[in-house]
Design an enzyme around this catalytic site. Sequence first.
Site, mmCIF file in Angstrom:
data_model
loop_
_atom_site.group_PDB
_atom_site.id
_atom_site.type_symbol
_atom_site.label_atom_id
_atom_site.label_comp_id
_atom_site.label_asym_id
_atom_site.label_seq_id
_atom_site.Cartn_x
_atom_site.Cartn_y
_atom_site.Cartn_z
ATOM 1 N N ARG A 180 -22.402 -0.791 2.817
ATOM 2 C CA ARG A 180 -21.497 -2.744 3.089
ATOM 3 C C ARG A 180 -22.145 -3.183 4.321
ATOM 4 O O ARG A 180 -22.111 -2.532 5.687
ATOM 5 C CB ARG A 180 -20.218 -2.001 2.704
ATOM 6 C CG ARG A 180 -19.701 -3.326 3.149
ATOM 7 C CD ARG A 180 -18.228 -3.659 2.413
ATOM 8 N NE ARG A 180 -17.156 -2.662 3.111
ATOM 9 C CZ ARG A 180 -15.893 -2.603 2.944
ATOM 10 N NH1 ARG A 180 -15.204 -3.598 2.500
ATOM 11 N NH2 ARG A 180 -15.107 -1.682 3.764
ATOM 12 N N ARG A 224 0.667 -1.477 -0.361
ATOM 13 C CA ARG A 224 -0.156 0.099 -0.097
ATOM 14 C C ARG A 224 0.805 1.633 -0.205
ATOM 15 O O ARG A 224 -0.140 2.118 -0.139
ATOM 16 C CB ARG A 224 -0.992 -0.118 1.143
ATOM 17 C CG ARG A 224 -2.446 -0.132 1.406
ATOM 18 C CD ARG A 224 -3.105 -0.376 2.587
ATOM 19 N NE ARG A 224 -4.376 0.251 2.678
ATOM 20 C CZ ARG A 224 -5.221 -0.812 2.476
ATOM 21 N NH1 ARG A 224 -5.124 -1.960 2.131
ATOM 22 N NH2 ARG A 224 -6.308 -0.085 2.575
HETATM 23 P P1 AP5 Z 1 -9.120 -2.695 4.378
HETATM 24 O O1 AP5 Z 1 -9.920 -4.070 4.610
HETATM 25 O O2 AP5 Z 1 -7.541 -3.473 3.106
HETATM 26 O O3 AP5 Z 1 -9.677 -1.487 3.386
HETATM 27 P P2 AP5 Z 1 -9.970 -1.205 2.352
HETATM 28 O O4 AP5 Z 1 -8.279 -1.075 0.985
HETATM 29 O O5 AP5 Z 1 -10.397 0.058 2.622
HETATM 30 O O6 AP5 Z 1 -10.763 -1.700 1.211
HETATM 31 P P3 AP5 Z 1 -12.126 -2.475 1.518
HETATM 32 O O7 AP5 Z 1 -12.039 -3.893 2.179
HETATM 33 O O8 AP5 Z 1 -13.200 -1.227 2.433
HETATM 34 O O9 AP5 Z 1 -12.838 -2.519 -0.114
HETATM 35 P P4 AP5 Z 1 -12.411 -3.599 -1.393
HETATM 36 O O10 AP5 Z 1 -11.802 -2.751 -1.777
HETATM 37 O O11 AP5 Z 1 -12.261 -4.920 -0.441
HETATM 38 O O12 AP5 Z 1 -14.163 -3.596 -1.871
HETATM 39 P P5 AP5 Z 1 -15.213 -4.949 -1.234
HETATM 40 O O13 AP5 Z 1 -14.848 -5.855 -2.165
HETATM 41 O O14 AP5 Z 1 -15.245 -5.713 0.227
HETATM 42 O O15 AP5 Z 1 -7.708 -2.314 5.279
HETATM 43 C C1 AP5 Z 1 -8.171 -1.616 6.150
HETATM 44 C C2 AP5 Z 1 -7.053 -1.213 6.720
HETATM 45 O O16 AP5 Z 1 -6.078 -1.708 7.746
HETATM 46 C C3 AP5 Z 1 -6.770 0.478 6.784
HETATM 47 O O17 AP5 Z 1 -7.436 1.141 6.643
HETATM 48 C C4 AP5 Z 1 -4.980 0.462 6.877
HETATM 49 O O18 AP5 Z 1 -5.532 1.298 8.455
HETATM 50 C C5 AP5 Z 1 -5.341 -1.361 6.936
HETATM 51 N N1 AP5 Z 1 -3.833 -1.935 6.132
HETATM 52 C C6 AP5 Z 1 -4.258 -3.047 5.517
HETATM 53 N N2 AP5 Z 1 -3.522 -3.132 4.438
HETATM 54 C C7 AP5 Z 1 -2.871 -1.990 5.223
HETATM 55 C C8 AP5 Z 1 -1.173 -2.342 4.650
HETATM 56 N N3 AP5 Z 1 -0.248 -2.854 3.475
HETATM 57 N N4 AP5 Z 1 -0.402 -1.175 5.175
HETATM 58 C C9 AP5 Z 1 -0.598 -0.347 6.006
HETATM 59 N N5 AP5 Z 1 -2.237 -1.065 6.453
HETATM 60 C C10 AP5 Z 1 -3.101 -1.153 6.122
HETATM 61 O O19 AP5 Z 1 -16.246 -4.217 -1.692
HETATM 62 C C11 AP5 Z 1 -17.493 -2.991 -1.229
HETATM 63 C C12 AP5 Z 1 -18.598 -3.275 -0.819
HETATM 64 O O20 AP5 Z 1 -19.129 -3.286 -2.750
HETATM 65 C C13 AP5 Z 1 -19.111 -4.100 -0.492
HETATM 66 O O21 AP5 Z 1 -20.625 -4.118 -0.043
HETATM 67 C C14 AP5 Z 1 -19.302 -5.313 -2.063
HETATM 68 O O22 AP5 Z 1 -20.265 -6.060 -1.870
HETATM 69 C C15 AP5 Z 1 -19.614 -3.978 -3.111
HETATM 70 N N6 AP5 Z 1 -19.315 -4.453 -4.095
HETATM 71 C C16 AP5 Z 1 -18.204 -4.563 -4.937
HETATM 72 N N7 AP5 Z 1 -17.993 -4.637 -6.086
HETATM 73 C C17 AP5 Z 1 -19.348 -4.228 -6.838
HETATM 74 C C18 AP5 Z 1 -19.401 -4.007 -7.977
HETATM 75 N N8 AP5 Z 1 -18.815 -4.479 -8.671
HETATM 76 N N9 AP5 Z 1 -20.869 -3.330 -8.258
HETATM 77 C C19 AP5 Z 1 -21.843 -2.867 -7.113
HETATM 78 N N10 AP5 Z 1 -20.819 -3.275 -5.449
HETATM 79 C C20 AP5 Z 1 -20.036 -4.278 -5.525
#
Ligand code: AP5
Length: 220
Positions: A128, A88
Amino acid sequence: MKLILVGPPGAGKGTQGERLAGALGVPRIATGDILRAAVETKSPLGSSAKPFLDRGELVPDEVVVDLVRDRLARSDCAKGFILDGFPRTVNQARALDSMLASTVHGGIDRCLLLRLDDETVVRRLSGRRVCSSCHTPYHVDTGLGDEGRCTKCGSELVQRSDDREETIRARLAVYATQTEPLTEHYRQLGLLETVEADGPVDQVFGELMKRIRQPAQKTR
Ligand code: AP5
């Protein structure tokens, strides 16, 4: 196959990562899931990571790099893996490069960037809900499982603590300043593939699979 999924919060990394893992027969390693699990069990890692997660900030590089190094050493990663949410930062990417160079894994095959605009991110994440046990994502617009319970394991669906609008916007700012520069690292290596993430889940998945099957234009 060794893949990286990168993209703003809510771009669908978890959703697509699960499907890719199933299709390719390799584990999905999601640093966010690992950190949240540590918070739930109140382990030392969880206690140190919790304030960062609550504020939508990145956990320090050295903590996450150690965690990923340990995870990649497990036998289920021998044939490959999908990294969801790691690296990241450019520092994390460099650490991953040297980690892989010193193992049998070899380098990354592709970095898949899921692109999504900020307002769609906010809409997706504020609606979500996730399974409190297996973390399967749901959305208020498309149905909350079986009367608010996960259709896979029957556990309660909950809202993530960082899915409130203010924290979502903080996460977007962190993405723009700290994670987006990372894409240049993989573009220069000829490994970056960009996919628009605003289409239906099946369409995005099809596009990702198409890019994975194409030969990469590696420059190094
Ligand atoms: P993390 O859990 O990785 O969160 P994020 O990157 O913010 O991503 P999300 O999990 O929120 O979203 P996603 O892209 O996976 O989407 P999803 O498939 O769930 O990280 C959380 C925290 O951990 C960070 O803020 C940080 O503090 C820490 N962290 C993690 N990794 C780190 C690192 N490497 N270094 C430092 N800190 C770190 O989908 C989202 C929603 O949309 C769902 O409801 C889903 O059903 C819906 N959806 C999905 N696709 C579609 C579509 N095509 N159309 C409509 N709806 C859809």
